[in-house]
Design a protein around this motif. Structure first.
Motif, PDB file in Angstrom:
ATOM      1  N   UNK A 187      -1.516   0.675  10.011  1.00  7.44           N
ATOM      2  CA  UNK A 187      -2.259   1.369  11.055  1.00  7.44           C
ATOM      3  C   UNK A 187      -1.463   1.346  12.360  1.00  7.44           C
ATOM      4  N   UNK A 188      -1.685   2.381  13.173  1.00  4.13           N
ATOM      5  CA  UNK A 188      -1.037   2.433  14.480  1.00  4.13           C
ATOM      6  C   UNK A 188      -1.336   1.153  15.248  1.00  4.13           C
ATOM      7  N   UNK A 189      -0.335   0.585  15.855  1.00  5.41           N
ATOM      8  CA  UNK A 189      -0.536  -0.636  16.643  1.00  5.41           C
ATOM      9  C   UNK A 189      -0.554  -1.906  15.821  1.00  5.41           C
ATOM     10  N   UNK A 190      -0.336  -1.793  14.498  1.00 10.90           N
ATOM     11  CA  UNK A 190      -0.308  -2.998  13.652  1.00 10.90           C
ATOM     12  C   UNK A 190       0.981  -3.012  12.838  1.00 10.90           C
ATOM     13  N   UNK A 237       0.857  -1.175   0.000  1.00 10.63           N
ATOM     14  CA  UNK A 237       0.000   0.000   0.000  1.00 10.63           C
ATOM     15  C   UNK A 237       0.894   1.226   0.000  1.00 10.63           C
ATOM     16  N   UNK A 288       1.927   3.762   5.607  1.00 12.00           N
ATOM     17  CA  UNK A 288       2.389   2.874   6.670  1.00 12.00           C
ATOM     18  C   UNK A 288       1.217   2.034   7.179  1.00 12.00           C
TER      19      UNK A 288
END
Lengths: 371, 371, 371
Positions: free
Chosen positions: C37-40, C32, C35
Motif C-alpha cells: 500500500x502507498x506509504x507502507x 502478494x 505492491x
C-alpha cells in the motif's frame, strides 16, 4: 519503554448526556440486547474489570474501586465534569466519530470540546439511506437523493462506515448490482417501510457500498462480532468480505475492517493479502482488558505494520474511551517493548511501529494532516 | 496465590473397571477411533505428558515416570485402589456424570464412593431415545414414551446432554419441528432400525432437543471437536448453534457449550451475546496440558466470568480426572494470579472469579445447593 | 537448553539467481501479487523484521541493519557468495524442494551444493499435469501419460505436493471421480487450453490427487492461506480437507497439511483425529517472526508430537531459509525449554520432541534414511 505520544481514535461514538444509575451504567458495559444472566453482572467481564482498573484514578479514587463507589463519585462530579476528566485522560488527540448510532449521544464537536481534542465525522451509510428514504416519495428521487447525499457527505466526512452490509444476506458480491435490480429493490423497500424503518435489503446495501466506494473515501466495514450481532448475524468473520476486497482492489478506496474479534487473525491475513485493506484494533483490545496485549500480538503476526489502526470503538460511556486508550497503550508497550527487549526487534523500529499504529497510519489514510 | 477450594466437575464420565495394559491404556489417551500413526504413540501428546506429570506422585512415584513404570505401579496397586487414590487427588467435591457412553464404565454412585465426593447424573438424550425405541412398537408409543422419559429424567437428572444434535444434518433450526414431520421421521426410524440402532435423523434429534428444552433443565451441547468427531462431523464449531441459541433465548433453559476447542473463542462470544449460554472449560484445558493456562486466558477474553464452568470431560481413566483438575487449578492460579500480580485485576476479584468458575457458577445453574 | 542438532526442511523452494535491488528484494518479502500500500513497505512486517534480525550477522553486519545497508553488503559479496553464507547458516541438513514454482529458481542440487547439505525433490502435481498436457494430443494419451508420469515421479521424488487442489471448486470429494467424468473433463481442458495453460478444473485436480494417493508417496496439501491465495481462494482452512482425509484413511498414504496459518489449530486437530495426517510448521513460524514461539505453542496443543514437521516454506531469497530455521530453533528452545523449566514436561522429553519435529518425524515419513 515504548511511548505513543499522540493517539487517533479512528472509530468511536458519542457519550450519554444523562446521569447514570448502577443498572443503566452496567447495561452499557454489556453490549447485548438484554440483561445479564440471573446471578451474573456485566461488571464481571474484562470490560468491567478494565473500567474499574483505569477510571477511578481519573476521578480521584483508588484503582478497582467497587462499582457502587465509583458511580457515587461519578454522580458527585456530575456527568459533564466526569466526562471531561475521563476523556482528557485518554491521550487521544483526534476522534473519528461514527454518528450513526441511535440514542442521545454527544456529537463530534462536543466530544472534541470535552476531550480538548479534534473530532471528525464518520457517516454511517445505512442511516443516511434511511434518512433519505424518509423524505423520498419515489424510486427515482430516492436513488438520486441517495447518490447526492453520499457525494455530499464525502466532502466533509472523514470516512464512511457500514454495519449492516455484512450482516444481511450473502457476502457482498464482487460487482455493483444491476441498476434494474437496484430500482426494483428500492421500490419494494419504499413500499414496505414505515418512516424510520431500517435498511436490511442485501441488494440495496450492496448498492450503497458501491456508491460509497466510488467517492474514494475510506470505507469502514463491520466484519462480524460487533454490537447487536446475535443470531441473525452470520458468523463467518472477515472471510465474508474477501470477495468484496478483491473486487475493489485497485479502485483507490481503502477498506478498514472493524470488530474482528475472534476473527482478528483472518482480518490480519486480509490486510496482508490486499494493499487497500486495513485492520482496526479497537474493540479487540478494548473489550479484552487484561488480555489486550496477547490479542494485539496475534494481529501483529500477519498484518503489515502500516495497515493497523487504533480505535476504542467506545460508545455511551467516556469510561470506554479511557479503557480503549489505556489498554492499547499498555499493550503496545508490553508487546513491542518485549520484542525490543529480547532482541527480536530494534528498539527504534518498535518505537516507530508504535507511533504508526497509534496515529501515523490513521493520519495517512484519512488525510488528517491535509486540512 | 489464587486457590480454588472446591471443584464441581460439570461434565465427566465413569472409569474402566478392568486392569489395563500399555496398549489399552494408551488407546484411552488418543480419543480417536484408530491406533496412532506408525512410529508414534498417544503418550507423546499433551494429554500423555500431563498424565505423566500429575499422576505418578499420587501413586507414590516421581513425576514424568515412564509409561511402563507407571502402569506397573498401577497394576501393583490394583485398578480399584489406584482409581481411589487418583480420584481423591482431584479435589473434586461434586461430579456431574454423563452416563450415555458405551463401554463398562463406573456409574455415578461408584465415582462418588471412589472419589469421596458427591455425584449426579446427566442424561444423554439420544441414548434415552434409542432405549425408548428398543421397546416401542409404534410411532404413537415411541413419541409418548419419549416425552414421558424426558419428563421423568428431568426429575432426577441434573442436566441433559446431546452429542449428536450438532453432528447430523443442518444446524438445529430455530423452531421445534412440525409434529407431522416428527411422526413421519419417527416412522422411518422405527421401520429402518435394529435394536440398539443409533439416532442420527436430524429432525428427530431436533425434536429431542426441543422436548428437553421444555423441561427447563440445563442442556449441554457438544459444540464440535469432541469424541469420535471426524469426517462426518461438521467443523463449524459453536457458530452452528447460534440460531438455536437465539430461538431458545428467554425460555428459561440454559445451554452449556461443550468441547469448544479450537472454537473456544467463538463459544465465549456466544456466552457474551446470549444470557442463557454458558461455556464449558473442560477438554479445552484438560487435553492441552502445558498450554491450558493460555487457552483459559483466551476464553476469559469475551466470556462473562459468571458464564464459565469447570469440567474434566474425563472418561475411561481416572488419570484424566486428575489431569483435568490439576491443569485447571494451575491454569487458574497462573492466569488470574498473574493479572492480580500485575495490577490488571484486584486480588479479591481474582479469587472470587476463581471460585465462580471452579464451582460457584455450576452450583447456581444446576441448583446443586437446593436439594 | 533445548538443542536441535539437525534440521530437515520438509518444504522449500529454490532461490533467485540474480542480484536484487531494494524493490525486487522487498517484493519477495510480500508474498502478494501487487505492491505494498502507498506509504507502507513489506520491510515493515514480521518477515521483514526477522530478515533484519537474523541475516545481517551471517554477512558480517549488525542485527537490524537497515534494508539499504544490508542489500549493499549483499551485492558486495555477490549473490552466490551471499547465498552460500546464508544457506550454510541455517543448520539444515536436508532440503525437500518443491520444484513447481515459476521463475528462475535454483534446483535441488544447487541448493544442496550452496548449503552443504542434501536435497530431494517434491513434485508438484498440477505442474506435472500441465507439462503432460502440453505434449499430449488426445484424451487417451493425456490420461495414460499422466498416470505414467505420476508413477515415474514416485520412483525418484520424496513427496507430491498440490497447491491447487484445495483452491478450486468444492472441497475434494471423498471418492475418486468417475472415469467417464474424468475423460470428459480432460477433453474440455485439452480443447480449451493453450500451451502452458494452468489446471484449475476441480474434477481433474481430484483425479490427480487420487492418482498420487495410489503411489503411496506422502502427499503435501496447501490447506489455505498460502502464496497467491486471495479472493478466489476459499477461506475455510484445513476443514476443507476433512472429507478427503476420511476417504484416504487406511490407504497407506500420508497427508501433510501446509500453510495452515491462521487455521493452524484446526490443522493440529485433524492431525490428532487422523493417523495419516501430519502438520507442517513452516510459514506459520517463518512469517510470524517474533510471534513464532506462540504460534508453535498453539500447534502443540492438540497435535500429537509425532505428527509435526519443520519447514521454512522459503522461496526466492536464501534469507527466508535463514529466517525459517532461526525462528524455528528459537521457538522450540523457548516453548519446550519453558515447559521443561516449569516442570510441565521432563527435560529429556522436551529434547526428544524437539528432535522429532526438527528432523526425526520427517526422516520417518519420507524414508530419508532408507536410501
Amino acid at each position: 519503554m515504548i511511548e505513543t505520544t499522540t493517539l487517533v481514535d479512528q472509530n468511536c461514538h458519542g457519550v450519554l448526556r444523562t446521569e447514570l444509575g448502577l443498572g443503566t451504567f452496567e447495561a452499557q458495559l454489556g453490549r447485548t440486547a438484554g440483561p445479564p444472566a440471573a446471578g451474573t453482572t456485566f461488571f464481571d467481564t474484562q470490560t468491567g474489570f478494565a473500567v474499574r482498573r483505569w477510571c477511578p484514578p481519573l476521578l480521584g479514587l483508588e484503582p478497582h474501586t467497587s462499582p457502587a463507589g465509583y458511580l457515587a463519585r461519578r454522580r458527585e462530579l456530575g456527568v459533564l465534569e466526569a466526562g471531561r476528566r475521563l476523556l482528557r485522560g485518554t491521550g487521544v488527540t483526534t476522534y473519528l466519530v461514527d454518528t450513526g448510532l441511535p440514542g442521545d449521544l454527544t456529537a463530534p464537536e462536543e466530544i472534541a470540546a470535552a476531550g480538548a481534542a479534534e473530532a471528525r465525522e464518520i457517516v454511517r451509510l445505512e442511516l443516511l439511506a434511511q434518512q433519505i428514504a424518509d423524505t423520498s416519495g419515489t424510486v427515482d428521487s430516492l436513488l438520486a437523493n441517495l447518490a447526492h447525499a453520499v457525494h455530499t457527505a464525502a466532502g466533509t466526512a472523514v470516512a464512511f462506515v457500514s454495519v449492516a452490509a455484512l450482516r444481511h444476506g450473502p457476502a457482498p458480491a464482487a460487482e455493483p448490482p444491476d441498476p434494474g435490480e437496484v430500482r426494483a429493490a428500492a421500490g419494494r423497500w419504499l413500499a414496505g417501510r414505515r418512516v424510520g424503518g431500517r435498511l436490511t435489503d442485501p441488494l440495496l446495501l450492496r448498492h450503497l457500498l458501491w456508491t460509497a466506494v466510488a467517492t474514494g473515501l475510506p470505507l469502514q466495514l463491520h466484519a462480524g462480532g460487533g454490537e447487536g450481532c446475535r443470531a441473525n448475524c452470520p458468523d463467518g468473520g472477515p472471510a465474508r468480505i474477501a470477495g468484496f476486497a478483491a473486487a475493489t482492489a485497485g479502485l483507490g478506496t481503502d477498506l478498514v475492517l472493524l470488530h474482528g474479534l475472534p476473527y482478528h487473525r483472518q482480518a490480519a491475513r486480509l490486510a496482508a493479502a490486499f494493499p487497500h485493506v486495513y485492520v482496526d484494533l479497537g474493540p479487540a483490545l478494548a473489550r479484552t482488558g487484561a488480555r489486550a496485549a496477547d490479542v494485539l500480538a496475534e494481529v501483529l503476526e500477519l498484518a503489515p505494520f502500516g495497515k493497523l489502526l487504533y480505535s476504542s470503538g467506545a460508545r455511551g460511556l467516556p469510561e470506554l474511551h479511557v479503557v480503549g486508550a489505556r489498554v492499547f497503550r499498555q499493550a503496545v508497550a508490553r508487546v513491542l517493548g518485549g520484542w525490543a527487549a529480547d532482541g527480536s526487534w530494534a528498539l527504534a523500529d518498535a518505537q516507530r511501529v508504535a507511533e504508526m499504529i497509534a496515529s501515523g497510519n490513521a493520519r495517512r489514510i484519512y488525510g488528517l494532516d491535509e486540512t
